[in-house]
Structure formats: structure tokens, C-alpha cells
Design a protein around this motif. Structure first.
Motif, mmCIF file in Angstrom:
data_model
loop_
_atom_site.group_PDB
_atom_site.id
_atom_site.type_symbol
_atom_site.label_atom_id
_atom_site.label_comp_id
_atom_site.label_asym_id
_atom_site.label_seq_id
_atom_site.Cartn_x
_atom_site.Cartn_y
_atom_site.Cartn_z
ATOM 1 N N GLN B 2 65.001 14.126 -62.749
ATOM 2 C CA GLN B 2 64.230 13.346 -61.891
ATOM 3 C C GLN B 2 64.415 13.818 -60.482
ATOM 4 O O GLN B 2 65.585 13.724 -59.732
ATOM 5 N N ILE B 3 63.526 14.471 -59.823
ATOM 6 C CA ILE B 3 63.519 14.996 -58.427
ATOM 7 C C ILE B 3 62.649 14.122 -57.818
ATOM 8 O O ILE B 3 61.504 13.944 -57.802
ATOM 9 N N ASP B 4 63.294 13.802 -56.405
ATOM 10 C CA ASP B 4 62.560 13.017 -55.488
ATOM 11 C C ASP B 4 61.283 13.784 -54.721
ATOM 12 O O ASP B 4 61.608 14.820 -53.946
ATOM 13 N N TRP B 5 60.059 13.473 -54.936
ATOM 14 C CA TRP B 5 58.932 14.256 -54.308
ATOM 15 C C TRP B 5 58.987 14.288 -52.711
ATOM 16 O O TRP B 5 58.613 15.408 -52.464
ATOM 17 N N ASP B 6 59.549 13.275 -52.021
ATOM 18 C CA ASP B 6 59.585 13.221 -50.785
ATOM 19 C C ASP B 6 60.809 14.435 -50.396
ATOM 20 O O ASP B 6 60.502 15.016 -49.228
ATOM 21 N N LEU B 8 60.984 17.530 -51.702
ATOM 22 C CA LEU B 8 60.163 18.618 -52.117
ATOM 23 C C LEU B 8 59.289 18.692 -50.661
ATOM 24 O O LEU B 8 59.253 19.662 -50.173
ATOM 25 N N LYS B 9 58.696 17.677 -50.331
ATOM 26 C CA LYS B 9 57.955 17.644 -49.084
ATOM 27 C C LYS B 9 58.935 18.207 -47.722
ATOM 28 O O LYS B 9 58.428 18.837 -47.150
ATOM 29 N N LEU B 27 57.948 15.597 -39.697
ATOM 30 C CA LEU B 27 57.987 14.401 -40.595
ATOM 31 C C LEU B 27 58.279 13.212 -39.928
ATOM 32 O O LEU B 27 58.141 12.004 -40.582
ATOM 33 N N VAL B 66 59.982 26.687 -54.247
ATOM 34 C CA VAL B 66 59.655 25.304 -53.974
ATOM 35 C C VAL B 66 58.521 24.919 -53.146
ATOM 36 O O VAL B 66 57.757 24.025 -53.074
ATOM 37 N N ALA B 70 55.511 22.753 -53.345
ATOM 38 C CA ALA B 70 55.258 21.493 -52.445
ATOM 39 C C ALA B 70 53.781 21.700 -51.617
ATOM 40 O O ALA B 70 53.171 20.622 -51.600
ATOM 41 N N MET B 73 51.064 20.466 -53.824
ATOM 42 C CA MET B 73 51.286 18.956 -54.316
ATOM 43 C C MET B 73 50.617 18.481 -52.833
ATOM 44 O O MET B 73 49.880 17.462 -52.741
ATOM 45 N N GLU B 74 50.900 18.927 -51.556
ATOM 46 C CA GLU B 74 50.227 18.460 -50.227
ATOM 47 C C GLU B 74 48.772 18.700 -50.229
ATOM 48 O O GLU B 74 48.065 17.711 -49.964
#
Lengths: 290, 290
Positions: B2-6, B8-9, B27, B66, B70, B73-74
Motif C-alpha cells: 500500500q503506497i500513498d499516491w500523494d 509519489l506526487k 505543493l 518513481v 508519478a 500519473m500527473e
DNA sequence: TGCATGACGTGCATTTATGCATGTTACCCA
DNA sequence: TGGGTAACATGCATAAATGCACGTCATGCA
């Protein structure tokens, strides 16, 4: 516009699960948290994403749109994790193997035992199922499969080819040996629910009696003397209480493969597992053919 | 896993910014938080993502990997937000317009004034810059550009074609009228740092004196009497203290376009803005050509 | 009709994440 | 060489997210 990526992930989980509770279970969260994240996402995007119905959450058009894109983000995340895994040269941590249920007992379990001895730092998790797990979505690292080819994005190695034949309980076998014209019940697999033509030509008194959707259950039925079953040779030979009967002569059957996503294939743990797996099948090749 | 998407951001922001502080600014967070998210991401992935150096964080191979994903994903997130925006039929909220600095005063500002009157619920944010903002990354909703074509993934409409000519302070203009052979200083734009051939043929005493990288500064220099400048007709005509000089006869110049990402083009606010913008340029077409 | 079930909302306590203030280190420049 | 700066680490108070217990509502079934 600053939108929390985890909220998008949460929307995806609710669209997939249909209810807050299902999404919460998938995300390992309390459903209250899921509810609040959905509210936050709706506020941030300025769109209503779900209709609140008595039996769960139904996505609106906007909700579906969000979920589609979140799925795309998830695919990128899976891609990343696979690639990191592919770089991993360590021989510790977890290795997830999936294999067909009935192959586990006779062949996968002994390989796992040898592997566990050679690499005690690696924790193996076995997912024994006839479902094809999605290796792209990282449901397993390495899969042992009975199929014609490894598949699209997967890399694989043929472990061995095999044949199938007919098996039954000893009583039925003796009756058939004494009188080849005796009536025999055939137990068929749901995907091919008839008596093979080859059987009928030599043994016209064979009749279809039971159609099952599960091979383990068919094995049990055959052991109980309910009829004859076509199954892979390795399985019939390894099952106590079953003997081969001449109804169906040995037939070609799908090969046994070991496959992985190509990002993961070369990582240390899958590679080490193959180094035990491949010699095992090489040594046991006679068990799979007539 | 379980890796937090935020997280990665956050890794992406640090790779882009090079320091915790820069990432935190991007951010809108405290850099302490950024630091802790990086630590959490490293723990979750089991990889060291950055080398801690005296002048900031340098990404390792794993860190770059990574960040690449990311970024993917963005891109999906931007895609989503654009599509939601494209569905938006409301005439309230924010509309981000970008336009070349020097077009704003004479033409964009009046259009904005009319639009603001017609749609008081819409807040316009203007980004006046000569940089081409990335509409795919949602740096602006609608762009007014001086260019040959709208561009790859963008949809656009030609507002008008235009010409350029030479302008200078009245003193210089009078001197040139009195004696066409007088020595004239030419102020050139960095991207084309020479006196145009056409000018030299008719006025061989023109010489290159100043090369600027900014058109606003060139206008100022011309007003101050430092020399003659090639500029679009609309600009020379709208600038007090400048008159057209015959050094350079009117030349074709890049057209004026209004463009948007095609996902956003049909949304209500951009559409409403165009409905004021297009008639304005149609009515003022004579200002742009000789 | 009454009761059990499943799904969701709400208020409150607790855990967790975040921001702020301060301390440390390397580096640049006069 | 010393002072200023930029970047990061650390401890602590605060703010925010989370989980839990309880309440509500619709549904299905005896």
C-alpha cells in the motif's frame, strides 16, 4: 486546483466496490473515512460523483470519468512497482506464486519445500486457484499455468508437455476389464460437456452422467466410483484410489508453463524460484506422459 | 503493498525542484512535511530515492524511476481535470487567460472589460507572458497567441492576420524625412539580431546598435529616441511617442490566434470569452494591417 | 406487521500528519 | 576568516484525518 490523489484512488475503489464498505475493505480503511474522502473529492472537483442509494453508491457520469482516469493512474503505479521489483536483486521478503490447485500437491509443494530450504529469508505466499490472476496488476509475481502460450505481455518458459487420459476407481476398472461392453458413466468438465468421440467409437456404451465445474470435485466423484473422468496423467497417477482405464487413450493436453510479467521476470526471487522449479519438472517429465 | 499516491506526487515535486523547499513551495506545504513524505515513500518502496547533499536532494536511479511514473500519473490527472472542465457549462468560477504582454493593453484588456460586464460571476485571471504556457498541464484555459498555427493537441481560431513595420520617436522620424541618407540606429530583437535586408537596400546607413531580448524594453528604447524598431503595426500605432517610419515597409507577421486544449475548448466559460473576443478583433481588423 | 440485515450518516475520542521555531552544517563572498 | 545564506534535521504544539460507537433508513422475509 489541488486535488488529493488518494481521494481519486478512493473514488475508484467505491466505483469498483459499489458500496462504501466494500471500498473500505479494499483500501483497508474504515468506511467512514471513505465517505469523507468522497465528500472531499466532490467538493474539490465541484461535481457530484455518486448517487446515494439505499443499496450503495452508484457513480454518476462524472464519477465514472474520475474512476477511469484513476484506473489509469493506478496502472502507472503498478508499472512503477513492477519495475522497482524487477531491479530487486535481494533474496529476502515476499514472493507470491500462483498455480492451479491440483498441481500444487504433487508438484508445486515439493518445489516450494526445496526453495524454502535454499532461501530461508524468502517468504512464499501461494495463491492456489484456477483463476488467471492478473500479473500486470501484481496479483502474483510468478504463475504456473496450464495453457497454450504464456500470453501477451508476459514472459514464460515451457516446463513440460503433458497428456491426459481416463481414470476411474479400481472397481469400475475391473468391471471394464472383464466386460468391455459394460455401461460406463462419464463425468465431464463443464467447458466440454460430452463424451469424447474417441471414447464412443471403442466403448459405445459410455454415457454422459454428470457435468461438473470443478476438477477437484470430479476427482472426488471418480474416487467414489461415480464414473470415469478425463484428467491429466500426472493427476490421475498421483491420486490415491484412481487407476487409468482404457476408455480414452492418452491425448495431447495443454503444456505447463511458468510465466511472469517481463518487468519482474529477471528479479532475483522469481529467478531463484525458477532455478528449483525447472529442474524438478525436467526430472519428473515421465510422470506427465504415457 | 500500500503506497500513498500523494507520497509519489511529493517525490515528483522534489525531483523537479531539486530541494525540499522548492518542492514544498510547489505543493503549498511546509518543507518538513515534504521531508517526512519522502522518508515514508522510501520506507514503503524499500528503496533510497535521494542522495542528501549540501545543496539539496539529488534523485537516485530509483528516485528518477518513481518520478517518471508519478509524472505519468500527473498527466492522467490533468487529463481528468481538463475533461471535467470541458463538461462544465456554468458561467461562474475562474477562467485563466494567457496572452502576450504587449497585446494585453490595447486589445485583451478591453475584451476582458466587456466580458466581465457580461459575466460578473466569472473571475478572470490573466497571465501576461511571452512564454508559451502548457495548456495540456492546465497552466491556462485559453491562450491568445501570435504564431503560425494553433499547435499539436490544441484547437484554435485565427483572430486576425497582421503586419509589422518600423517605428521610432518623432524626432528621429523628422530627421529621416529631412534626409533619407541620415544614419539611423536599429534596435533588433534577440531572435533575429540584424538589420533586415529590405531596410539596408533603401537605407544603407542603418546600422545595428542594440539587441534586446524583450519587446517591452525595445518599445521603451524607441520612445526614448535610441533608434528604430520593427514591431507589429497594432503595437506601434497604440504606443504614444512612436510614429511609423518608412525604413521598413509593412511586412507579413505571424497571425493572432485564440487556442485552447480541445478538451476545454467547448466549455461554457472559454466559449463565452470567445464570443466577446472574436467580434472585437473583427471590428478592429484595420488596426493590424496597413 | 415485526424483525433482522445491510448500508449509510453523525458525534466524539484518538491517532496521525502538519507547521513552526530552533539548531546544525556546508558554502559563498567580502 | 568571519558573517551571511541556503538547505536540511529535530522537538513540540497544533490541526487534521481516522476509527469507533451509535442512530437512521430502506429492504426482504417470516
Amino acid at each position: 486546483m489541488q486535488i488529493d490523489w488518494d481521494d481519486l484512488k478512493t473514488v475508484l475503489a467505491v466505483v469498483r466496490g459499489g458500496t462504501l464498505a466494500a471500498a473500505a475493505a479494499e483500501l483497508d480503511l474504515n468506511y467512514t473515512t471513505v465517505s469523507r474522502r468522497i465528500l472531499r473529492a466532490e467538493a474539490a472537483l465541484g461535481e457530484v460523483l455518486f448517487e446515494r442509494l439505499a443499496d450503495g453508491y452508484r457513480a454518476t457520469d462524472a464519477g465514472r470519468l474520475v474512476a477511469e482516469h484513476a484506473a489509469g493512474m493506478e496502472a502507472r503505479q503498478d508499472d512503477l512497482l513492477r519495475r522497482l521489483q524487477g531491479r530487486d536483486q535481494s533474496l529476502n521478503g515476499e514472493l507470491v506464486i500462483t498455480a492451479p490447485q491440483l498441481l500444487v500437491g504433487p508438484h508445486v509443494a515439493p518445489v516450494m519445500a526445496r526453495f524454502a530450504e535454499a532461501h530461508p529469508q524468502v517468504q512464499i505466499r501461494l495463491r492456489a486457484t484456477n483463476d488467471l490472476l492478473d500479473l500486470t496488476r501484481r496479483e502474483a509475481d510468478l504463475a504456473i499455468r496450464i495453457s497454450r502460450s504464456p500470453g501477451d505481455t508476459l514472459t514464460g518458459l515451457r516446463l513440460c508437455s503433458q497428456q491426459s487420459a481416463s481414470f476411474a476407481a479400481p472397481g469400475l476398472a475391473e468391471r471394464l476389464a472383464a466386460d468391455p461392453a459394460t455401461a460406463v458413466d462419464w463425468i465431464a468438465y463443464e467447458q466440454n460437456p460430452r463424451v469424447p468421440q474417441v471414447v464412443l467409437e471403442q466403448y459405445p456404451n459410455t454415457r454422459l452422467r454428470l457435468v461438473f465445474d470443478d476438477m477437484a470435485a470430479m476427482v472426488g466423484a471418480a474416487q467414489a466410483g461415480l464414473g470415469a473422468v478425463r484428467m491429466p496423467l500426472f493427476l490421475g497417477r498421483a491420486t490415491p484410489g484412481l487407476v487409468q482405464v482404457p476408455l480414452l487413450p492418452p491425448q495431447p493436453y495443454a503444456d505447463i508453463w511458468v510465466v511472469a510479467h517481463r518487468d519482474v521476470w529477471r528479479a532475483a526471487k522469481p529467478r531463484a524460484f525458477r532455478e528449483v522449479l525447472v529442474p524438478w519438472f525436467k526430472a519428473n517429465r515421465p510422470l506427465f506422459v504415457a
